[in-house]
Write a protein that holds these residues in place. Structure first.
Motif, PDB file in Angstrom:
ATOM      1  N   GLN A  48       0.846  -1.189   0.000  1.00  0.00           N
ATOM      2  CA  GLN A  48       0.000   0.000   0.000  1.00  0.00           C
ATOM      3  C   GLN A  48       0.884   1.242   0.000  1.00  0.00           C
ATOM      4  OE1 GLN A  48      -3.223  -0.179   3.013  1.00  0.00           O
ATOM      5  NE2 GLN A  48      -2.364  -2.181   3.507  1.00  0.00           N
ATOM      6  N   VAL A  49       0.462   2.238  -0.744  1.00  0.00           N
ATOM      7  CA  VAL A  49       1.184   3.505  -0.789  1.00  0.00           C
ATOM      8  C   VAL A  49       0.236   4.605  -0.321  1.00  0.00           C
ATOM      9  CG1 VAL A  49       2.234   5.233  -2.306  1.00  0.00           C
ATOM     10  CG2 VAL A  49       2.748   2.805  -2.643  1.00  0.00           C
ATOM     11  N   ALA A 105       2.565  -1.263  -6.346  1.00  0.00           N
ATOM     12  CA  ALA A 105       1.538  -1.112  -5.321  1.00  0.00           C
ATOM     13  C   ALA A 105       0.233  -1.800  -5.707  1.00  0.00           C
ATOM     14  CB  ALA A 105       1.278   0.371  -5.063  1.00  0.00           C
ATOM     15  N   ILE A 128      -3.083   2.469  -3.880  1.00  0.00           N
ATOM     16  CA  ILE A 128      -2.458   3.792  -3.788  1.00  0.00           C
ATOM     17  C   ILE A 128      -3.498   4.755  -3.242  1.00  0.00           C
ATOM     18  CG2 ILE A 128      -1.374   5.693  -5.055  1.00  0.00           C
ATOM     19  CD1 ILE A 128      -0.634   3.535  -7.206  1.00  0.00           C
TER      20      ILE A 128
END
Length: 178
Positions: free
Chosen positions: A25-26, A166, A169
């Motif tokens: 996860q970003v 990812a 995001i």
């Protein structure tokens, strides 16, 4: 009413347990004010019994570092560089550069050992953009991490190569106009 559970006997061998694949996860924003929501997620998950590591690469903390993580509850380890200041520029002295590198080396080691199920790498994009952590090492780390480990990466200006990796995001931005 009384209920009794009985384990069925099977003539066939049981299926092996499956592992849920971890996510990358970003969380990114032009403002550096969203760490609270990421930390709340880490605290909630650790409170449910999941081992969590929070690494803050650019925040200073005297007496901290890989040798002395702060423990929040039983399941959350929180580490920072053992520095007297926060890093806000790529111009660092040798001690500061070494401290960030030691923290990165330690992070890679414990994650690859599978000690944690969730790892938060706070302000990783800034550490990369400042030239403190090589982008290629981060990409290799993400590929080699144990399959069950969730990784949360934070920071402004996340590199496209990391965004490509990812699964989720989240871009945090202001929703109102002054």
């Amino acid at each position: 009413m009384i209920a009794q559970l009985e384990s069925p006997t099977l003539d066939t061998p049981c299926r092996p347990h499956y592992i849920v694949e971890g996510l990358i996860q970003v969380f990114t924003s032009t403002q550096r004010n969203f760490f609270t929501s990421v930390m709340a997620q880490a605290l909630r998950i650790s409170g449910q019994g999941t081992p969590v590591l929070v690494v803050q690469f650019l925040k200073g903390g005297l007496g901290q570092g890989p040798e002395a993580p702060v423990q929040l509850g039983q399941n959350l380890d929180w580490i920072r560089c053992d520095l007297p200041r926060c890093i806000d520029t790529p111009e660092l002295d040798e001690i500061e550069t070494t401290s960030v590198q030691q923290l990165w080396d330690y992070t890679q080691k414990v994650v690859l050992e599978g000690k944690y199920s969730l790892v938060v790498l706070d302000e990783l994009s800034l550490a990369i953009n400042f030239g403190l952590i090589p982008e290629s090492e981060v990409l290799e780390f993400l590929e080699k991490r144990p399959v069950h480990v969730d990784i949360i990466l934070t920071g402004p200006h996340m590199l496209p190569s990391i965004l490509e990796k990812a699964d989720q995001i989240t871009e945090i931005r202001r929703s109102h106009r002054p």
